[in-house]
Design a protein around this motif. Structure first.
Motif, PDB file in Angstrom:
ATOM      1  N   LEU A  11       0.825  -1.206   0.000  1.00  0.00           N
ATOM      2  CA  LEU A  11       0.000   0.000   0.000  1.00  0.00           C
ATOM      3  C   LEU A  11       0.861   1.258   0.000  1.00  0.00           C
ATOM      4  CD1 LEU A  11      -2.827   1.281   0.225  1.00  0.00           C
ATOM      5  CD2 LEU A  11      -2.612   1.103   2.709  1.00  0.00           C
ATOM      6  N   LEU A  12       1.938   1.263   0.764  1.00  0.00           N
ATOM      7  CA  LEU A  12       2.823   2.427   0.785  1.00  0.00           C
ATOM      8  C   LEU A  12       3.498   2.634  -0.568  1.00  0.00           C
ATOM      9  CD1 LEU A  12       4.481   2.020   4.302  1.00  0.00           C
ATOM     10  CD2 LEU A  12       2.663   3.597   3.634  1.00  0.00           C
ATOM     11  N   LEU A  13       3.949   1.550  -1.189  1.00  0.00           N
ATOM     12  CA  LEU A  13       4.558   1.676  -2.519  1.00  0.00           C
ATOM     13  C   LEU A  13       3.555   2.203  -3.539  1.00  0.00           C
ATOM     14  CD1 LEU A  13       6.683  -1.620  -2.713  1.00  0.00           C
ATOM     15  CD2 LEU A  13       7.490   0.710  -2.280  1.00  0.00           C
ATOM     16  N   SER A  14       2.321   1.727  -3.457  1.00  0.00           N
ATOM     17  CA  SER A  14       1.290   2.202  -4.390  1.00  0.00           C
ATOM     18  C   SER A  14       0.973   3.677  -4.171  1.00  0.00           C
ATOM     19  CB  SER A  14       0.022   1.362  -4.243  1.00  0.00           C
ATOM     20  OG  SER A  14       0.288   0.001  -4.473  1.00  0.00           O
ATOM     21  N   LEU A  93      -8.339   4.032  -7.719  1.00  0.00           N
ATOM     22  CA  LEU A  93      -9.332   3.010  -7.411  1.00  0.00           C
ATOM     23  C   LEU A  93      -8.689   1.766  -6.811  1.00  0.00           C
ATOM     24  CD1 LEU A  93     -11.698   3.242 -10.532  1.00  0.00           C
ATOM     25  CD2 LEU A  93     -12.162   4.024  -8.204  1.00  0.00           C
ATOM     26  N   GLY A  94      -7.510   1.415  -7.332  1.00  0.00           N
ATOM     27  CA  GLY A  94      -6.818   0.248  -6.781  1.00  0.00           C
ATOM     28  C   GLY A  94      -6.437   0.422  -5.322  1.00  0.00           C
ATOM     29  N   VAL A  95      -5.977   1.612  -4.968  1.00  0.00           N
ATOM     30  CA  VAL A  95      -5.609   1.877  -3.571  1.00  0.00           C
ATOM     31  C   VAL A  95      -6.849   1.833  -2.681  1.00  0.00           C
ATOM     32  CG1 VAL A  95      -4.725   3.641  -2.003  1.00  0.00           C
ATOM     33  CG2 VAL A  95      -3.516   3.154  -4.127  1.00  0.00           C
ATOM     34  N   LEU A  96      -7.955   2.411  -3.136  1.00  0.00           N
ATOM     35  CA  LEU A  96      -9.186   2.390  -2.337  1.00  0.00           C
ATOM     36  C   LEU A  96      -9.724   0.968  -2.175  1.00  0.00           C
ATOM     37  CD1 LEU A  96     -11.057   5.550  -3.694  1.00  0.00           C
ATOM     38  CD2 LEU A  96      -9.778   5.318  -1.554  1.00  0.00           C
ATOM     39  N   ILE A  97      -9.671   0.183  -3.232  1.00  0.00           N
ATOM     40  CA  ILE A  97     -10.155  -1.196  -3.144  1.00  0.00           C
ATOM     41  C   ILE A  97      -9.257  -2.029  -2.243  1.00  0.00           C
ATOM     42  CG2 ILE A  97     -10.551  -3.292  -4.499  1.00  0.00           C
ATOM     43  CD1 ILE A  97     -11.472  -1.540  -6.791  1.00  0.00           C
ATOM     44  N   SER A  98      -7.948  -1.766  -2.298  1.00  0.00           N
ATOM     45  CA  SER A  98      -7.026  -2.526  -1.440  1.00  0.00           C
ATOM     46  C   SER A  98      -7.291  -2.267   0.048  1.00  0.00           C
ATOM     47  CB  SER A  98      -5.582  -2.175  -1.782  1.00  0.00           C
ATOM     48  OG  SER A  98      -5.300  -0.818  -1.480  1.00  0.00           O
ATOM     49  N   CYS A 124      -4.099  -6.010  -9.665  1.00  0.00           N
ATOM     50  CA  CYS A 124      -4.177  -5.968 -11.131  1.00  0.00           C
ATOM     51  C   CYS A 124      -4.431  -4.545 -11.632  1.00  0.00           C
ATOM     52  CB  CYS A 124      -5.274  -6.910 -11.619  1.00  0.00           C
ATOM     53  SG  CYS A 124      -4.916  -8.659 -11.344  1.00  0.00           S
ATOM     54  N   MET A 125      -5.278  -3.804 -10.935  1.00  0.00           N
ATOM     55  CA  MET A 125      -5.531  -2.416 -11.332  1.00  0.00           C
ATOM     56  C   MET A 125      -4.283  -1.550 -11.171  1.00  0.00           C
ATOM     57  SD  MET A 125      -9.348  -1.844  -9.746  1.00  0.00           S
ATOM     58  CE  MET A 125      -9.516  -0.234 -10.503  1.00  0.00           C
ATOM     59  N   ILE A 126      -3.511  -1.784 -10.113  1.00  0.00           N
ATOM     60  CA  ILE A 126      -2.281  -1.012  -9.920  1.00  0.00           C
ATOM     61  C   ILE A 126      -1.248  -1.374 -10.978  1.00  0.00           C
ATOM     62  CG2 ILE A 126      -0.371  -0.631  -8.310  1.00  0.00           C
ATOM     63  CD1 ILE A 126      -2.364  -0.976  -6.031  1.00  0.00           C
TER      64      ILE A 126
END
Length: 257
Positions: A11-14, A93-98, A124-126
């Motif tokens: 999450l931090l890397l994203s 969106l990928g960060v929010l879903i994660s 996959c989104m990221i």
């Protein structure tokens, strides 16, 4: 516990990759003026970005002008605009879903399989956002290098790689690392948690033969005596009072008959 720590690192890397992609999208330093040959005007620097052109004089002030028309841009800049916007949307969106599927959150309770599936989708989104960042940055760098070595162009028309391109490559690397952590860790957990059955040809397997049904005999009814209710003794005085009446009651008349 190990997966939870890896999820936090991913999450931090994203998030770092998302911030870098947003900075690259807004920065005008995609193309920078090259000071070669007879181009000795070092007091003025020209920057070309996705949204504007900027001039900087003697490292003091910078003046920028937004592009008047989208169709007047080169094909690589037009594609870069759309891809960078898609990368920001996918990464956000990928960060929010994660956040929904992480083990340290309680959005999905008592369903670890659903959490792993959510994290795989977010990863996959990221990764798709990483590709959307990598394509325009590499394409623009290829065009700059090709024009730099083009003998038909004069020195004033040649450009160099700007700071935004390097930040874009680093942001894509962060997004790639975050997406891989989300996807690979949860796929590995899925394989370890699922039971595996191995069947051997030499096993002592016997087919089940159905047995004939036996007729059912009706059972005899057994009469269970019902226990009479016992009178309850209480220390409290009773609140029921009886009075003598001159007239016979209905119950006494029925009993007389």
């Amino acid at each position: 516990m190990a997966n939870s720590a890896l999820e936090i690192v991913g999450l931090l890397l994203s998030l770092i990759g998302l911030i870098g992609a947003a900075a690259v999208t807004g920065m005008p330093m995609w193309r920078v003026t090259a000071f070669i040959g007879e181009n000795i005007i070092v007091f003025e620097t020209r920057y070309e970005g996705l949204w504007m052109n900027c001039y900087r004089q003697a490292d003091i002030r910078m003046q920028c002008k937004v592009y008047d028309s989208l169709l007047a841009l080169s094909p690589d800049l037009q594609a870069a605009r759309g891809l960078m916007c898609c990368s920001l949307a996918l990464c956000g969106l990928g960060v929010l879903i994660s956040l929904v599927g992480m083990q340290c959150t309680s959005c999905i309770r008592n369903n670890y399989r659903a959490k792993r599936l959510v994290l795989i989708i977010a990863g996959c989104m990221i990764l798709m956002a990483c590709i959307c960042v990598l394509i325009p940055v590499s394409w623009t760098a290829h065009v700059i290098i090709r024009d730099f070595y083009n003998p038909l162009l004069i020195d004033a028309q040649r450009r160099e790689l700007g700071e935004a391109l390097y930040i874009g490559w680093v942001s894509a690397a962060f997004l790639f690392g975050g997406g891989c952590m989300f996807v690979c860790c949860n796929i590995q957990s899925e394989d370890e948690g699922s039971p595996r059955y191995i069947y051997s040809k030499n096993s002592d397997y016997r087919a089940y033969t159905p047995q004939p049904l036996q007729p059912l005999h009706p059972q005899q009814l057994v009469l269970i005596p019902r226990s009479e209710p016992q009178p309850m003794l209480s220390r409290q005085p009773s609140t029921i009072y009886s009075y003598q009446s001159r007239y016979p009651s209905v119950h006494s008349g029925v009993a007389y008959l």
